[in-house]
Design an enzyme around this catalytic site. Sequence first.
Site, mmCIF file in Angstrom:
data_model
loop_
_atom_site.group_PDB
_atom_site.id
_atom_site.type_symbol
_atom_site.label_atom_id
_atom_site.label_comp_id
_atom_site.label_asym_id
_atom_site.label_seq_id
_atom_site.Cartn_x
_atom_site.Cartn_y
_atom_site.Cartn_z
ATOM 1 N N TRP A 326 0.850 -1.203 0.000
ATOM 2 C CA TRP A 326 0.000 0.000 0.000
ATOM 3 C C TRP A 326 0.882 1.249 0.000
ATOM 4 C CZ3 TRP A 326 -0.278 4.149 3.302
ATOM 5 C CH2 TRP A 326 -1.365 5.014 3.124
ATOM 6 N N HIS A 327 2.012 1.170 0.739
ATOM 7 C CA HIS A 327 2.896 2.334 0.825
ATOM 8 C C HIS A 327 3.592 2.624 -0.501
ATOM 9 C CE1 HIS A 327 2.372 1.690 5.153
ATOM 10 N NE2 HIS A 327 2.720 2.950 5.292
ATOM 11 N N GLY A 328 3.939 1.599 -1.229
ATOM 12 C CA GLY A 328 4.639 1.845 -2.489
ATOM 13 C C GLY A 328 4.776 0.561 -3.290
#
Lengths: 475, 366
Positions: A326-328
């Site tokens: 989700w972060h990257g």
Amino acid sequence: MPAVLIGQKSFFIFLVVVLLGYHLLRGRTAKYAFLLAASWVFYAAISPYYLWVIWLLTGIDYHVGRKIEAETDERKRKRWLVVSVVSNLGLLVAFKYTVFFWDTGVAVANLFADVPPRAWDILLPLGISFHTFQGISYTVDIYRRQIKAVDSKLDYALFVSFFPQMAAGPIVRAVEFLPQMAMPPTPTAQQIQDGTFLFARGLFKKLVIADQLDMLFVSAVFNDPSAYSAVACRWAVLAWAVQIYCDFSGYSDIAVGVAKWFGFELPLNFHLPYLASSIADFWRRWHLSLSSWLRDYLYFPLGGSRGSTFRIYFNLMLVFVLCGLWHGATWAWLAYGVYNGALMSLHRVFDQSLKRRAWAVRLRASQPWAVFAWLATFGQLLLGLILVRMTGWSNGAAMLEGVLGLGEGAKLVPATVPLLVLLGLAGHGWELVRERLPRFAWSWDPLRAVNAAACLAAVAIFSPGVSKTFIYIQF
Amino acid sequence: MLRGRLRRWRGPLRVLLAFVLLDLAALATAGVWERHSPDDYAARVVGCAKERRDIVFVGGSTVSEGIVPKEIVGANWNGDPLMNVYAVGLPGGTTSEFYHALKRACPEPPKLLVYGITASDLNDSRHEPHGPASLMSFGDTFDWAVSRPDSREWVVRQYLSARVSRASALWRYRHGIRMAAAFRFEELFPGACPASAKEARELRNYADALKNGDGYAPAAASVEQRYDHVKQVNGELPPFKFLDNYKTGSHRQYLHRLIRWTTDNRVSLVLVDMPVTADLEAKHAAAFAEYRQLLAEEETMRGLTVIRAHRDLVGITDAGFADTIHLNGVGATVLSRWLKGKLDELGREGTTDMPVVRAQAGDGKP
């Protein structure tokens, strides 16, 4: 149109205009329509080509919510829910992960044939990782019959697009926000005051601590760790931990503070994360709105901690792998997810095996153990953060060598870095003192006002000329 | 009702009050911050205006780095020895800035004004924000906006932005406060921030030189630096962007105003075409050709006295330059002594119009 990024001059002008307009207007519809238009202007200033994304998802989720509520057939309700989840996740995956999948495919194909590298890129729409999760939580909550579908398109659109938290959260649930919209809230004296303090503190954290640490030290060391001594590498990792905390919690403080000026309350996103005594405790303190979203809309539906041992650990690992992604969309973020999933699993094994032993319970309740647990947790967090900041795998390995004292670099730490690190962690220290020594747990508003003014003065003096983008906006 | 409103806004009002107190504290100690980040334009203008000067030099960085006023002292002009010399060199400035500086720096007109001119002063492709910020009044800004539509928006923005930033002393002196903090921090913890402390030390020295001297306060590094050595080390010409996209016309209006000012105030005016390196002239040949033609036109049409201080006439080689355009300490001394001789010649009573004197001063030379 210039980008209206928080912390830049254009944002302050935008904020003043919107606050004045909102509070001068009379009537619910006029106020909310103005605020929605301002939020879309804010969005368009940063992502001018992607207004259609937020319009499309707002339209879909609003109508799906109403359909789910009106439908009595469970299968049809589920189908409508699938429409919402697929629409949100589909666009999120398309924008965020296409490049990742393409590059991975090219790398695999290159094993067998020469495939030219990618000559294109995809710009990420502003806040897509945040507002898609808000949309999903809204339709899921209606599906679960926990909330009613909202009647007004305007209300729903404002819930999704409310500009203070649109870019980087907190991820707000419909149940937290929509009830506040029944009548346009008038900010109380306490909200105006708290909003001012939070706004000043957020700017200070972002512009004075996070941006300065990055500029003075963190970027330089992470770009070339082999040139720095072991002590400098360790300080760089610590400084990076403080930078990412001050950057993200600074944004959250500004978002919560600005929302208060409109009379709205947003959930707090951090609770002294670096005082966590275990990795599980850390995820209960860091980015609370994401952690609780993943718990309620992913972990629990997967079965949570019920079922077979394999299933429990599979659920944990899956949640954290997806949290990392989700972060990257990079292998490094995937590794970060795996690292946290593994730590969470190990912690659970450790916890389960010791919780029935009396000596272990006594030991774990003791003060020395608390200190040991905090140190061990903090160490694990710092190691994980190398994965997030490294510029490449070899660079990450060089950083790890540096931290372990195996490097040969000689460059040292400027004395300003420990000072900034201490300032960045001062809030943790103060709250710890207030928790442990209740006689210091007083709050005197004039002193808080002086503190806020000092923060603003420091921002005026020490903020770099050009502020860097908030790290979490890139997610 | 008012009490209720005050109670409602007490939080932000308290913050504002505390901020204003901090701001006033910064204002009360402005001298400390100015010493660590001087406004060199304002400092030179104020320094020059302190007393009546015999000669005032104006110009850009070629004057601030290349004219040593004490070497000019004693030059004769119409039989009078000129003892009080000041150089208002404004680094990065254009002719427009020099005109505005002149008006403030010379409340009592000098006997002689020497404008050390060079090609970049007249390049309309560039503007110096320091001018509207430090030298211009509202009237000057209005005048500029009316007479120069090509840069109307720019000058208004720069002027207003500078005035708004003066609303807060903390903001206005932020660089000085940072430099002072770096200086003290380095004293307390040697090695803590060496680069910032070095900059702070240089700025303190610069501020002291500006405050007490005759306008000559060259950058410490460029006094010793030699362009021939720089070329040997770097191998290529350091970039000089002040002559890019060269065009003239708009700044030229201010040259005419400057000439008018000297006529109105009965001040003798001499233009000195300042020496530059052969490399710079070769790289920007078209710009220098346009500039020299313009200078010749002004000389013919307005009867200006122009001293062409070509490096070959003065006797300055690359060793006398710090970079492509600025003289180093030795070069500045050589030029200043040469210029004193030329002014002596020009200033002999009744000789300023003699063609032979103009020829000696470099008339007709490149």
